[in-house]
Structures are given as C-alpha cells and as structure tokens.
Motif scaffolding. Structure first.
Motif, PDB file in Angstrom:
ATOM      1  N   GLY A 163      33.070  26.793  48.967  1.00  0.00           N
ATOM      2  CA  GLY A 163      32.890  25.822  47.720  1.00  0.00           C
ATOM      3  C   GLY A 163      34.132  26.249  46.846  1.00  0.00           C
ATOM      4  O   GLY A 163      34.886  25.652  46.219  1.00  0.00           O
ATOM      5  N   MET A 164      34.305  27.617  46.712  1.00  0.00           N
ATOM      6  CA  MET A 164      35.434  28.195  45.755  1.00  0.00           C
ATOM      7  C   MET A 164      36.733  27.983  46.172  1.00  0.00           C
ATOM      8  O   MET A 164      37.448  27.569  45.429  1.00  0.00           O
ATOM      9  N   ALA A 165      36.836  27.960  47.584  1.00  0.00           N
ATOM     10  CA  ALA A 165      38.202  27.873  47.987  1.00  0.00           C
ATOM     11  C   ALA A 165      38.682  26.450  47.766  1.00  0.00           C
ATOM     12  O   ALA A 165      39.812  25.947  47.446  1.00  0.00           O
ATOM     13  N   THR A 169      41.633  25.107  45.110  1.00  0.00           N
ATOM     14  CA  THR A 169      42.716  24.763  45.796  1.00  0.00           C
ATOM     15  C   THR A 169      43.068  23.320  45.360  1.00  0.00           C
ATOM     16  O   THR A 169      44.155  22.822  44.998  1.00  0.00           O
ATOM     17  N   ALA A 170      42.030  22.463  45.293  1.00  0.00           N
ATOM     18  CA  ALA A 170      42.290  21.022  44.698  1.00  0.00           C
ATOM     19  C   ALA A 170      42.690  21.029  43.378  1.00  0.00           C
ATOM     20  O   ALA A 170      43.403  20.421  43.214  1.00  0.00           O
ATOM     21  N   TYR A 171      42.121  21.974  42.299  1.00  0.00           N
ATOM     22  CA  TYR A 171      42.796  21.965  41.089  1.00  0.00           C
ATOM     23  C   TYR A 171      44.109  22.418  41.056  1.00  0.00           C
ATOM     24  O   TYR A 171      45.088  21.849  40.263  1.00  0.00           O
ATOM     25  N   ALA A 172      44.362  23.341  41.742  1.00  0.00           N
ATOM     26  CA  ALA A 172      45.711  23.926  41.912  1.00  0.00           C
ATOM     27  C   ALA A 172      46.518  22.816  42.263  1.00  0.00           C
ATOM     28  O   ALA A 172      48.034  22.736  41.594  1.00  0.00           O
ATOM     29  N   LEU A 178      50.558  24.202  43.151  1.00  0.00           N
ATOM     30  CA  LEU A 178      50.928  24.314  44.644  1.00  0.00           C
ATOM     31  C   LEU A 178      51.690  23.344  45.003  1.00  0.00           C
ATOM     32  O   LEU A 178      51.514  21.953  44.765  1.00  0.00           O
ATOM     33  N   THR A 179      52.741  23.739  45.706  1.00  0.00           N
ATOM     34  CA  THR A 179      53.732  22.516  46.359  1.00  0.00           C
ATOM     35  C   THR A 179      52.930  22.067  47.602  1.00  0.00           C
ATOM     36  O   THR A 179      52.177  22.780  48.205  1.00  0.00           O
ATOM     37  N   PRO A 180      53.500  20.829  48.209  1.00  0.00           N
ATOM     38  CA  PRO A 180      52.946  20.447  49.027  1.00  0.00           C
ATOM     39  C   PRO A 180      53.333  21.249  50.347  1.00  0.00           C
ATOM     40  O   PRO A 180      52.500  21.159  51.358  1.00  0.00           O
ATOM     41  N   MET A 181      54.145  22.143  50.440  1.00  0.00           N
ATOM     42  CA  MET A 181      54.417  23.164  51.424  1.00  0.00           C
ATOM     43  C   MET A 181      53.493  24.255  51.505  1.00  0.00           C
ATOM     44  O   MET A 181      53.470  25.090  52.337  1.00  0.00           O
ATOM     45  N   ASP A 182      53.089  24.504  50.423  1.00  0.00           N
ATOM     46  CA  ASP A 182      52.131  25.591  50.008  1.00  0.00           C
ATOM     47  C   ASP A 182      50.987  25.441  50.781  1.00  0.00           C
ATOM     48  O   ASP A 182      50.180  24.634  50.834  1.00  0.00           O
ATOM     49  N   PRO A 183      50.163  26.560  51.603  1.00  0.00           N
ATOM     50  CA  PRO A 183      49.013  26.593  52.124  1.00  0.00           C
ATOM     51  C   PRO A 183      48.135  26.557  51.165  1.00  0.00           C
ATOM     52  O   PRO A 183      48.159  26.976  49.976  1.00  0.00           O
ATOM     53  N   ASP A 184      46.823  25.938  51.427  1.00  0.00           N
ATOM     54  CA  ASP A 184      45.446  26.106  50.668  1.00  0.00           C
ATOM     55  C   ASP A 184      45.414  27.700  50.404  1.00  0.00           C
ATOM     56  O   ASP A 184      45.794  28.563  51.430  1.00  0.00           O
ATOM     57  N   PHE A 185      44.802  27.779  49.053  1.00  0.00           N
ATOM     58  CA  PHE A 185      44.108  29.180  48.951  1.00  0.00           C
ATOM     59  C   PHE A 185      42.859  29.295  50.254  1.00  0.00           C
ATOM     60  O   PHE A 185      42.151  28.367  50.253  1.00  0.00           O
ATOM     61  N   ASP A 186      43.019  30.752  50.332  1.00  0.00           N
ATOM     62  CA  ASP A 186      41.874  30.994  51.156  1.00  0.00           C
ATOM     63  C   ASP A 186      40.754  31.862  50.592  1.00  0.00           C
ATOM     64  O   ASP A 186      41.135  32.285  49.161  1.00  0.00           O
ATOM     65  N   ILE A 250      45.543  34.057  40.753  1.00  0.00           N
ATOM     66  CA  ILE A 250      45.395  34.137  42.157  1.00  0.00           C
ATOM     67  C   ILE A 250      46.597  34.078  42.692  1.00  0.00           C
ATOM     68  O   ILE A 250      47.158  34.531  43.612  1.00  0.00           O
ATOM     69  N   VAL A 251      47.410  32.996  41.949  1.00  0.00           N
ATOM     70  CA  VAL A 251      48.836  32.891  42.312  1.00  0.00           C
ATOM     71  C   VAL A 251      49.832  34.067  42.575  1.00  0.00           C
ATOM     72  O   VAL A 251      50.581  34.264  43.508  1.00  0.00           O
ATOM     73  N   GLN A 252      49.894  34.803  41.390  1.00  0.00           N
ATOM     74  CA  GLN A 252      50.547  36.110  41.446  1.00  0.00           C
ATOM     75  C   GLN A 252      50.093  36.977  42.625  1.00  0.00           C
ATOM     76  O   GLN A 252      50.811  37.828  43.060  1.00  0.00           O
ATOM     77  N   GLY A 253      48.797  36.976  42.670  1.00  0.00           N
ATOM     78  CA  GLY A 253      48.239  37.947  43.828  1.00  0.00           C
ATOM     79  C   GLY A 253      48.792  37.501  45.338  1.00  0.00           C
ATOM     80  O   GLY A 253      49.328  38.126  46.079  1.00  0.00           O
TER      81      GLY A 253
END
Length: 257
Positions: A163-165, A169-172, A178-186, A250-253
C-alpha cells in the motif's frame, strides 16, 4: 494458581495445582466492583525456570498496552524489599504512541507527524491498527503483530509495504515528480527512514513456520494494502508541504543509489 472473581456483588474463588482443581469455584463473600485477580507460584517442572525478568515483563506489557488502546498495566517487583521496582504503563495514543516510542530521540528530525488509522474489514474477519512516519534516520523499522502477538512478518506486513509503494508512486507521478520513464518506487526505497507499527486482530489467525511467527492469512494482504493506500494517498493530498518533503527524501535517496 488462585483465581478471585468479583462479579455482581459476589466474590468467587477457585484454586488449581498442576492442572488439578484444589478448590472448586466457590462463593466466599461479597465484593465491590468487578474484575479478576490471578495469583500463581511458578512450578519449575512446568516453567523450566522460575526466575522472572522484570525488564522482559515490562517490555512485553508495554507492547500490550500500546496495541490495546485504553488498557493500563501496573507491574511491581517485591522480591527484594530493599530494591522494589514498579512501573505503570498507560498510552492513550495507542499505536501512534508506539511509533513515537520506537523513534525516541529521532522525533525532532521527522519530516512528518505520525500518520495513524484503525478500521475493520469483514473480508479478513478482523480489524487493523496502523501507525507510521518517516524520519531522517536510515533503515526501515516495522514492528508487526497479529492478535497482539509479535510476528517477524507475514501478509499484514506485506500488505502494508504494498500500500505504501502504490500510494507514494501514484502521488509522485500525479505531481510530475517522476517522469514516464522513471520506474515506480519500490517498497524498499519508500521504507528508508520509515518507522511503522502494523497490528491486526483476526477471528481466525493462521500462522506459518515452527515458531508461528509469520502470519499467513492471504486475504489480509489485500485488505491492509488497500487501507494503507487509501489513508496515505489522502494524507499526501491534504498536506502537500510535508508530502513534498517525504517524496524529496525518497527521490534523493534513489538518485544517490
């Protein structure tokens, strides 16, 4: 073992010794209020060891008070009159207070307040209590419980991470972070700096493994996952400033990796 029961103005007593009734349930007088008092002397042939650890009992009782809002436990050690110890455990905030306790001194550096909710779900024949927040410390600290029993993992913990992921990811993506090319956050990336307590109470819990430390109810994963997704997604939209701080962390990490 002696049990004293106060109910409807009557005091009842019953005693057992090694599983055998020594005194049957007997009415012995009048009583005020209601409640039950259990007193026992540990038998070395049954317990193996009869020396109890105050610290271990305090730790376990503290968990129970955190996980059962409104419960209060007092623990007193009178074995050594010159070194008596006593502690009273009461945490009105429940799992929210539990997260604060686990974070300790790191609370001042947390980019978010504790997010907490509880709800029932008939699909899993039970209820859940979830509390979590991010702080600046590395690593993921998730404590999970089933029917107030500590677990090392299972479907409730997996559902929480799912649920967290999904929510983050949806909010980002919605905010263009997140760009369309970026993968989802795991879940591992989102879990960096996260402290959480995930507790479920089920009518029919199923455990896996020899130590019964892993919850196996398959329906719990979807139920907890959906509830976390809904509550976290709502929080992200309602508090965009703090949501931005979380996403940035999260993004910086991810960029450092």
């Amino acid at each position: 073992m002696t049990a004293e029961v106060r109910r409807e103005g009557v005091l009842w007593i019953q005693e057992h010794a090694r599983g055998v009734v020594a005194i049957p349930l007997t009415k012995v007088g009048t009583a005020r209020g209601s409640g039950t008092t259990i007193a026992f002397w540990p038998d070395v042939d049954i317990f193996g060891a009869t020396e109890f650890s105050f610290d271990a009992l305090e730790e376990r009782f503290r968990e129970l008070v955190f996980l059962n809002q409104g419960l209060e436990i007092s623990l007193t050690d009178l074995r050594r009159p010159d070194e008596s110890r006593s502690v009273r455990l009461r945490f009105p905030g429940g799992t929210r207070d539990f997260v604060g306790f686990l974070d300790g001194h790191t609370a001042a550096s947390a980019p978010t307040d504790t997010i907490a909710f509880e709800c029932e779900d008939p699909r899993m024949a039970g209820a859940m209590q979830v509390a979590f927040r991010w702080c600046s410390c590395p690593g993921e600290r998730i404590r999970s419980f089933a029917n107030s029993r500590p677990t090392i993992g299972g479907t409730h913990k997996m559902g929480f991470r799912d649920g967290m992921a999904v929510a983050v990811t949806a909010y980002a993506r919605e905010q263009g972070l997140l760009t369309p090319m970026d993968p989802d956050f795991d879940a591992d990336r989102i879990g960096a700096g996260l402290t959480a307590v995930v507790s479920v109470k089920l009518d029919r819990p199923e455990f896996e493994g020899a130590t019964r430390g892993v919850l196996g109810n398959s329906e719990v994963r979807d139920c907890v996952g959906q509830a976390v997704q809904d509550h976290l997604g709502r929080w992200l939209k309602e508090d965009p400033e703090r949501a931005a701080a979380v996403i940035d962390q999260i993004v910086q990490g991810a960029h450092r990796d």
